[in-house]
Design a protein around this motif. Sequence first.
Motif, mmCIF file in Angstrom:
data_model
loop_
_atom_site.group_PDB
_atom_site.id
_atom_site.type_symbol
_atom_site.label_atom_id
_atom_site.label_comp_id
_atom_site.label_asym_id
_atom_site.label_seq_id
_atom_site.Cartn_x
_atom_site.Cartn_y
_atom_site.Cartn_z
ATOM 1 N N VAL A 54 5.248 36.339 -16.470
ATOM 2 C CA VAL A 54 6.650 36.265 -16.042
ATOM 3 C C VAL A 54 6.852 37.074 -14.762
ATOM 4 N N LEU A 55 6.316 38.295 -14.757
ATOM 5 C CA LEU A 55 6.505 39.169 -13.595
ATOM 6 C C LEU A 55 5.838 38.605 -12.342
ATOM 7 N N LEU A 56 4.638 38.056 -12.501
ATOM 8 C CA LEU A 56 3.919 37.509 -11.347
ATOM 9 C C LEU A 56 4.575 36.241 -10.822
ATOM 10 N N VAL A 57 4.903 35.322 -11.737
ATOM 11 C CA VAL A 57 5.492 34.037 -11.320
ATOM 12 C C VAL A 57 6.845 34.254 -10.649
ATOM 13 N N MET A 58 7.730 35.006 -11.320
ATOM 14 C CA MET A 58 9.051 35.188 -10.737
ATOM 15 C C MET A 58 9.003 36.151 -9.562
ATOM 16 N N GLY A 59 8.027 37.067 -9.536
ATOM 17 C CA GLY A 59 7.854 37.927 -8.363
ATOM 18 C C GLY A 59 7.557 37.104 -7.122
ATOM 19 N N VAL A 60 6.715 36.083 -7.272
ATOM 20 C CA VAL A 60 6.391 35.190 -6.154
ATOM 21 C C VAL A 60 7.614 34.355 -5.754
ATOM 22 N N ILE A 61 8.278 33.762 -6.755
ATOM 23 C CA ILE A 61 9.426 32.892 -6.449
ATOM 24 C C ILE A 61 10.577 33.686 -5.844
ATOM 25 N N LEU A 62 10.885 34.850 -6.449
ATOM 26 C CA LEU A 62 12.003 35.652 -5.952
ATOM 27 C C LEU A 62 11.678 36.250 -4.582
ATOM 28 N N GLY A 63 10.441 36.715 -4.402
ATOM 29 C CA GLY A 63 10.040 37.234 -3.092
ATOM 30 C C GLY A 63 10.131 36.179 -2.010
ATOM 31 N N LEU A 64 9.735 34.956 -2.352
ATOM 32 C CA LEU A 64 9.870 33.837 -1.412
ATOM 33 C C LEU A 64 11.336 33.551 -1.116
ATOM 34 N N TYR A 65 12.166 33.542 -2.165
ATOM 35 C CA TYR A 65 13.592 33.276 -1.963
ATOM 36 C C TYR A 65 14.214 34.311 -1.037
ATOM 37 N N TRP A 66 13.885 35.598 -1.243
ATOM 38 C CA TRP A 66 14.421 36.647 -0.376
ATOM 39 C C TRP A 66 13.976 36.449 1.075
ATOM 40 N N ALA A 67 12.700 36.174 1.261
ATOM 41 C CA ALA A 67 12.166 36.026 2.619
ATOM 42 C C ALA A 67 12.689 34.762 3.290
ATOM 43 N N VAL A 68 12.662 33.645 2.557
ATOM 44 C CA VAL A 68 13.070 32.353 3.121
ATOM 45 C C VAL A 68 14.581 32.316 3.350
ATOM 46 N N GLY A 69 15.353 32.780 2.349
ATOM 47 C CA GLY A 69 16.812 32.741 2.474
ATOM 48 C C GLY A 69 17.320 33.581 3.631
ATOM 49 N N SER A 70 16.879 34.835 3.697
ATOM 50 C CA SER A 70 17.343 35.698 4.791
ATOM 51 C C SER A 70 16.846 35.176 6.145
ATOM 52 N N ASN A 71 15.640 34.595 6.163
ATOM 53 C CA ASN A 71 15.092 34.005 7.392
ATOM 54 C C ASN A 71 15.977 32.855 7.897
#
Length: 494
Positions: free
Chosen positions: A160-177
């Motif tokens: 759970v931590l790895l999968v959502m860590g990747v998805i949430l980290g991507l969302y933060w980077a992509v969204g703010s970008n």
Amino acid sequence: MKIWDYFATNILTQPAYMIGFIVLLGYILEKKPIYESIAGFMKAVIGYMILMVGSGGLVNSFRPILTGLKTRFHLTATVIDPYFGQNAVTDGVVKTFGRTFGDVMLLLLFAFVFNIILVRFQKFTKLRSVFTTGNVQVQQAATAFWLLLFCFPKMGRMEVLLVMGVILGLYWAVGSNMTIRYTQDLTDGGGFAVAHQQMFGIALVSWLADKIKKHDEKTQKKAKRLEDIELPGFLKIFNENMVATGILMLFFFGIIMLVLGRPYFNEIYVTSKGASGLAPGGSFLFYILTTSLGFAVNLAILQLGVRTFVGELTESFSGISDKLLPGSVPGIDVAATFAFGEPNAVTIGFLFGALGQFLTIGALIVLHSPTIIIAGFIPLFFDNAAFGVYANKRAGAKAAMILPFISGVIQVLGAAFIASWVGLAKFGGYLGMFDWDTLWPVFTAIMKYLGIAGIIIVIIILVVIPQLEYRKDPKNYFLMVTDYDKYKESVSKK
């Protein structure tokens, strides 16, 4: 873990100190004298604290008024508000999934580190923004944790931590970008992105505003921005931002407060032990007047805070972008955008978003929806006010009214759907901000019905977005961050 807990508790999740830490690090990397570095740290922290005073004043003053509608009309309802949403996850995650809320902070760590890695390898990822708004990260990590457990209730803790860590980290980077281009245009090269709860919303609203502008140009209509509108006669008083905000808020909140009635505010006074509410012998008229005009006061404080810390952050971040994360910008609170553009756009965006929300809530009640939504002040204001600012800048007053109104409708319908479906409605709250009423319900459906393949699809969608952005204008894509003046020159030639 002790080091991480200390950093997360005292710096990462405390936006003022996180911004101050970034400024201090940036100046140290620029080899500025230690006294200048410390002065920059202090100015950034104090500026952000001023912003938080204004922001907190808005939320603390008006959240009880909106949630009071739930009490006054005895509604079994879900409040759309990040803090209500976080509390709902805290209350429900043990009862529903048998997990602990402590995992949320680990999820935040995984996602934050992954965001930094993505920006560090921007040559390949095309991502340029680091999400630094810590309080928002906690709220989003909590809701994302719940959504993934809803899709995969039997998934192991580390998975759970790895999968959502990747998805949430991507969302933060992509969204703010995605907000960089539009925020650079709004601030004339302010050197920051938005890292909040409506990043995809800002990109969507700005894109739609550009379409509205093109349509107006084709039909030879000149789109008037709010600052270009000169009102006649006595209406000229609305040309003054503070006066306009005060009058409009007096009308808007005055009606709601009259509906709630004096006894409700007397009760708040008793339960808060005099910290807020109306004293039994106080004047209800002047209480309404003071509360409503306080909106303009807190908004002015918020804008002062932005002006205090943004310049310091922009100047110092060049040290980080030169030495550690080349070609990057910090992603900060959406409230920072309110000090740019037309001040009345903030009020107009808020009011039209509120109109959209209240009409849609009324429709839910009439149609006997299983989940009734109560408007939370944070989505109501911070989403729609920002949309008003961006829309007015790009396409004028019409867009600043229409797009926040549509947003208000979407916020209520999206929140009612997702909160009911994933089971958060019964715990009384949902995050409720624009991205979490639109993008995240789609992601949740993809993962719920396609399983592991759905996780891969969501990751691919997020990875592809910045690649498509880059391909639209590869020459200027990084230039808009590294040298905005050259970027403007290049765009004007093009």
